[in-house]
Structures are given as structure tokens and as C-alpha cells.
Design a protein around this motif. Structure first.
Motif, PDB file in Angstrom:
ATOM      1  N   VAL A 144      14.924  35.171  43.715  1.00 39.02           N
ATOM      2  CA  VAL A 144      14.045  34.044  44.029  1.00 39.02           C
ATOM      3  C   VAL A 144      12.600  34.532  43.955  1.00 39.02           C
ATOM      4  O   VAL A 144      12.347  35.733  44.008  1.00 39.02           O
ATOM      5  CB  VAL A 144      14.339  33.454  45.436  1.00 39.02           C
ATOM      6  N   LYS A 145      11.664  33.601  43.815  1.00 40.51           N
ATOM      7  CA  LYS A 145      10.243  33.956  43.704  1.00 40.51           C
ATOM      8  C   LYS A 145       9.446  33.143  44.705  1.00 40.51           C
ATOM      9  O   LYS A 145       9.959  32.178  45.281  1.00 40.51           O
ATOM     10  CB  LYS A 145       9.749  33.688  42.278  1.00 40.51           C
ATOM     11  N   GLY A 146       8.176  33.499  44.854  1.00 36.56           N
ATOM     12  CA  GLY A 146       7.311  32.825  45.816  1.00 36.56           C
ATOM     13  C   GLY A 146       7.213  31.329  45.562  1.00 36.56           C
ATOM     14  O   GLY A 146       7.144  30.893  44.413  1.00 36.56           O
ATOM     15  N   SER A 158      20.467  18.288  56.616  1.00 37.67           N
ATOM     16  CA  SER A 158      19.650  17.714  55.549  1.00 37.67           C
ATOM     17  C   SER A 158      18.620  18.726  55.040  1.00 37.67           C
ATOM     18  O   SER A 158      18.428  18.894  53.827  1.00 37.67           O
ATOM     19  CB  SER A 158      18.953  16.455  56.072  1.00 37.67           C
ATOM     20  N   ILE A 159      17.975  19.448  55.968  1.00 40.52           N
ATOM     21  CA  ILE A 159      16.984  20.476  55.577  1.00 40.52           C
ATOM     22  C   ILE A 159      17.677  21.625  54.843  1.00 40.52           C
ATOM     23  O   ILE A 159      17.195  22.110  53.816  1.00 40.52           O
ATOM     24  CB  ILE A 159      16.223  21.017  56.820  1.00 40.52           C
ATOM     25  N   GLU A 160      18.816  22.082  55.369  1.00 43.22           N
ATOM     26  CA  GLU A 160      19.542  23.192  54.733  1.00 43.22           C
ATOM     27  C   GLU A 160      19.964  22.842  53.311  1.00 43.22           C
ATOM     28  O   GLU A 160      19.775  23.625  52.376  1.00 43.22           O
ATOM     29  CB  GLU A 160      20.789  23.542  55.558  1.00 43.22           C
ATOM     30  N   VAL A 161      20.526  21.649  53.153  1.00 40.27           N
ATOM     31  CA  VAL A 161      21.061  21.266  51.839  1.00 40.27           C
ATOM     32  C   VAL A 161      19.935  21.005  50.838  1.00 40.27           C
ATOM     33  O   VAL A 161      20.037  21.401  49.670  1.00 40.27           O
ATOM     34  CB  VAL A 161      22.007  20.047  51.968  1.00 40.27           C
ATOM     35  N   VAL A 162      18.835  20.381  51.278  1.00 42.80           N
ATOM     36  CA  VAL A 162      17.743  20.139  50.327  1.00 42.80           C
ATOM     37  C   VAL A 162      17.121  21.459  49.881  1.00 42.80           C
ATOM     38  O   VAL A 162      16.753  21.632  48.713  1.00 42.80           O
ATOM     39  CB  VAL A 162      16.676  19.168  50.896  1.00 42.80           C
ATOM     40  N   THR A 163      17.046  22.434  50.796  1.00 41.96           N
ATOM     41  CA  THR A 163      16.482  23.743  50.431  1.00 41.96           C
ATOM     42  C   THR A 163      17.400  24.488  49.471  1.00 41.96           C
ATOM     43  O   THR A 163      16.957  25.027  48.453  1.00 41.96           O
ATOM     44  CB  THR A 163      16.250  24.609  51.689  1.00 41.96           C
ATOM     45  N   SER A 164      18.697  24.512  49.780  1.00 39.83           N
ATOM     46  CA  SER A 164      19.631  25.248  48.910  1.00 39.83           C
ATOM     47  C   SER A 164      19.728  24.586  47.533  1.00 39.83           C
ATOM     48  O   SER A 164      19.792  25.265  46.507  1.00 39.83           O
ATOM     49  CB  SER A 164      21.011  25.366  49.565  1.00 39.83           C
ATOM     50  N   ALA A 183      17.333  22.844  46.052  1.00 39.03           N
ATOM     51  CA  ALA A 183      16.075  23.123  45.344  1.00 39.03           C
ATOM     52  C   ALA A 183      16.056  24.546  44.780  1.00 39.03           C
ATOM     53  O   ALA A 183      15.723  24.760  43.608  1.00 39.03           O
ATOM     54  CB  ALA A 183      14.889  22.908  46.281  1.00 39.03           C
ATOM     55  N   LEU A 184      16.422  25.526  45.588  1.00 37.92           N
ATOM     56  CA  LEU A 184      16.416  26.927  45.119  1.00 37.92           C
ATOM     57  C   LEU A 184      17.391  27.113  43.961  1.00 37.92           C
ATOM     58  O   LEU A 184      17.100  27.803  42.979  1.00 37.92           O
ATOM     59  CB  LEU A 184      16.788  27.874  46.261  1.00 37.92           C
ATOM     60  N   ASN A 185      18.565  26.501  44.093  1.00 33.52           N
ATOM     61  CA  ASN A 185      19.578  26.600  43.037  1.00 33.52           C
ATOM     62  C   ASN A 185      19.056  26.010  41.725  1.00 33.52           C
ATOM     63  O   ASN A 185      19.277  26.561  40.648  1.00 33.52           O
ATOM     64  CB  ASN A 185      20.838  25.848  43.492  1.00 33.52           C
ATOM     65  N   ASP A 186      18.332  24.897  41.842  1.00 29.69           N
ATOM     66  CA  ASP A 186      17.765  24.230  40.673  1.00 29.69           C
ATOM     67  C   ASP A 186      16.607  25.022  40.081  1.00 29.69           C
ATOM     68  O   ASP A 186      16.537  25.247  38.869  1.00 29.69           O
ATOM     69  CB  ASP A 186      17.296  22.826  41.084  1.00 29.69           C
ATOM     70  N   LEU A 187      15.715  25.505  40.924  1.00 37.24           N
ATOM     71  CA  LEU A 187      14.498  26.179  40.452  1.00 37.24           C
ATOM     72  C   LEU A 187      14.785  27.549  39.843  1.00 37.24           C
ATOM     73  O   LEU A 187      14.124  27.963  38.896  1.00 37.24           O
ATOM     74  CB  LEU A 187      13.504  26.336  41.614  1.00 37.24           C
TER      75      LEU A 187
END
Length: 388
Positions: free
Chosen positions: A106-108, A128-134, A136-140
Motif C-alpha cells: 500500500v502507499k500513502g 461500514s467504515i471497515e468495509v469501505v476502507t478495505s 477502497a484499498l483493494n481497488d486502489l
């Protein structure tokens, strides 16, 4: 506020956001306190949730900002992260910690969160916060996780990083939710069926009792233990792993094995509630909202009388709802002892319902509830519209 998220991002970070994501909250329509008994639950995603806007940075730093909380954090990319106090940003940090430990680069990132889920209401703001973060990171970072992997990862964060012993229903519902569909989920096998749930002229009213849920955790553990006692006694004659492997008819036949009256009540709720979920799926699929409403009331009565997890606040909402002809059904949702109730209310009568239930509740309880209207919404995903 959600219409101005991109402007807020620019104000905070002095640059535009590149990506935007949304993950909903959830309610459980029916099937309460049976997830740990091998039974079926029926959650759905709601139209409130968590928005996340991101932009990469070259500094190797994660910058966490929220429009809901004043606490903020800048933390460099590192091999190990730890929970700090009770701050909101522990949830996304826990997710980043898992990505790093699983060997996914992952990057900054500059990250702005905004949620319109009422905090502490039992509508799964943390999931909701956990899933949106995971997501997003998976996508990015093209990490290659499946959606189910992200659900399991998010639950693991809640259990082992945050330290809350939740089941998987919340993360599953906010990830896999579908518009106008309820999810009939087996929490043991994770098999699920998306059940058509077109509410037609009705909306889902969510009534937050605004009562602090101090009793919930200790009583929750007590109920789990009582169910284990009932299971052990039934296993003297039945080859079962979970209470929900038997139906009401079989339970009637073998309930003599359960010696304590209180334990008998707990088991009766669990087994009958599991049967109600199956009936509810049939009612929704047939668009029979009147029948579904009756099952909601029956579920609430059972949670009040047999499982004893409701309380005067939740009972007051159900009691009022039964007097209103524009309400098809109502029940407590979640662990109980406070939190939220839900009601199926005719859309054109929602404002009147909101005023009347608030007045009735305030007179009886001494303070007002908060009342929201929601439809059944989609699960986590990209949200390009807020970047325009």
C-alpha cells in the motif's frame, strides 16, 4: 453535507480527490439473536452509510480526516500498527494493518471520511467504515481480494484489532447488500439468498431510542451461555451442532430435556425465530407485506417475553406502532437493551408517524427518539457522483 464532500476534501487537502467510495449501514429485518445458534438472519443494507474520498500522496503517509469527528491522524507507512485509545481512525488503521501483514503493498493516502449513520445506534457504523476502507484499498492497490475476503478481513479487524467479539452479519450485509433485496444469510456457512423485498408504498422507519446500551454486552454473553446450556441438554437425545438445526415441531417433542424454565424460554425463542425468518422470506418474495409485518410483531414479542432483551424504550415503539394503521409491522433490531427499532410505514404517512411516535415515546420515556426514513440500498461500491 454529502453533496459538498469534494469541496470539503479540497479545503482540507488543497487538492482534488481522485476516488470516492460508499459503504452503507445495515438493519436486521428479522432473525435476532440466532446468528450464534447456527440460524438464519435477514439483514439489508440501508441508504445511510460511510463516504470515503481518497487521493494518493508522495509522502508515504496516511492522513485520516473526518467530517464527523475532530480527531485526526497522520501516520507513516509502517510494518505494524496498534490501536490507540477509542478514536474513530482505529477502524481504517486496523484495515491497513491487515493489508500490510497479508503482504499487500500500500502507499500513502489522503483520506476523508463522512458518515450519515447515527453513531452508537446499532446500525453498524463500524462495519461500514471497515468495509469501505478495505474495498477502497483493494481497488486502489489491486490487492486481489474477493468481496467475501474483504468481509472476513473486516470482521477480523473488529475482533482482533478493535477487540469487539461480533459475528459476521454486519460486514456481510454492508458488502453484499442489494437494492430492494434482503439477504437471508446462514452465519455459519455464509450461504445466502438475496430475497426480493420491494417495499412498494412503504419505507423503512428507523427509530433510535437514544438509550445508551450499557447492559447489552454482559446480557449478550449471558444469552449465549443459556443457549449453550439448552443445546447441551437437547444433545442428550438429538445429534445436532446448533439449536437452529431443529424446527419448532421437533423442539416441542424434545423440550422436556431442558430443565431450567429460563433456558427453555431462550431456546424456544431461538428455534421459533429461525422458523420466522423462513416464513418472512416467503412473505417478502410474494410481496405480502401485511404477513411480513405480522412476523415482525411476533419477533418483537418473542424478544420481549422469551429472550428478554428489549426493554421499555423498544417496547414503547412497538406498542405505538400497533395502534397506527399506516404501519404494517415493527420490531426491535440488533442486540437490544436500547439501540433501534424498525417499522414498515406507508411513505406518504411517514412524517405523521415520525411526529406521533416521537410524542408518544417522549411522554412515556422522558426524552425523544430520533426517527429516520430509509429504503433498502446497495452494498459497498465506487461512488463517482460526489467527484463531479
Amino acid at each position: 453535507m454529502k453533496n459538498n464532500l469534494h469541496q470539503e476534501f479540497i479545503k482540507i487537502f488543497n487538492k482534488e480527490a481522485d476516488n470516492a467510495y460508499f459503504s452503507p449501514g445495515r438493519v436486521n429485518l428479522i432473525g435476532e439473536h440466532i446468528d450464534y445458534n447456527g440460524g438464519l438472519v435477514m439483514p439489508c443494507a440501508i441508504t445511510f452509510g460511510t463516504y470515503l474520498l481518497t487521493s494518493p500522496n508522495e509522502d508515504g503517509i496516511f492522513r485520516f480526516r473526518s467530517l464527523n469527528f475532530s480527531e485526526q491522524l497522520d501516520i507513516p507507512l509502517q510494518l505494524n500498527y496498534e490501536k490507540t485509545g477509542e478514536n474513530w481512525f482505529n477502524f481504517p488503521i486496523g484495515v491497513i494493518d491487515r493489508f500490510v501483514k497479508d503482504g499487500h503493498p500500500v502507499k500513502g493516502l489522503d483520506m476523508l471520511f463522512y458518515g450519515d449513520i447515527p453513531i452508537g445506534s446499532g446500525l453498524s457504523s463500524s462495519a461500514s467504515i471497515e468495509v469501505v476502507t478495505s474495498y477502497a484499498l483493494n481497488d486502489l492497490f489491486n490487492s486481489g481480494y474477493s468481496k467475501l475476503d474483504l468481509v472476513k478481513l473486516s470482521k477480523d479487524v473488529e475482533n482482533n484489532f478493535i477487540g469487539v467479539n461480533c459475528g459476521i452479519m454486519d460486514q456481510f450485509a454492508v458488502a453484499f447488500g442489494e437494492k430492494n433485496k434482503a439477504l437471508m444469510l446462514n452465519c455459519d456457512t455464509l450461504d445466502y439468498e438475496a430475497v426480493d423485498s420491494n417495499l412498494g408504498e412503504y419505507v423503512l422507519a428507523i427509530i433510535n431510542t437514544n438509550k445508551p446500551r450499557k447492559l447489552a454486552e454482559s446480557k449478550y454473553n449471558e444469552r449465549v451461555q443459556e443457549c449453550q446450556t439448552a443445546l447441551a441438554e437437547l444433545q442428550q437425545q438429538l445429534d445436532i451442532k446448533y439449536l437452529c438445526e431443529i424446527n419448532s415441531a421437533t423442539f416441542e417433542q424434545y423440550k422436556y430435556l431442558i430443565t431450567e424454565p429460563v433456558v427453555l424460554k431462550r431456546a424456544k425463542h431461538v428455534i421459533e425465530e429461525n422458523d420466522r425468518v423462513k416464513l418472512a422470506a416467503k412473505a417478502l418474495a410474494a410481496n405480502n407485506l401485511a404477513e411480513f409485518g405480522k412476523l415482525m410483531y411476533a419477533s418483537h414479542d418473542s424478544l420481549r417475553d422469551l429472550y428478554e432483551v428489549s426493554g421499555i424504550e423498544l417496547d414503547t415503539v412497538a406498542e405505538y406502532s400497533k395502534t397506527n394503521p399506516d404501519v404494517a409491522g415493527a420490531r426491535m433490531t440488533g442486540a437490544g437493551f436500547g439501540g433501534c427499532a424498525i417499522a414498515l410505514v406507508k411513505g406518504d404517512a411517514f412524517e405523521k408517524f415520525s411526529e406521533e411516535v416521537t410524542e408518544y415515546y417522549t411522554q412515556k420515556i422522558g426524552y425523544a427518539p430520533s426517527v429516520y426514513s430509509s429504503l433498502i440500498g446497495d452494498g459497498v461500491g465506487v461512488l463517482a457522483s460526489v467527484l463531479n
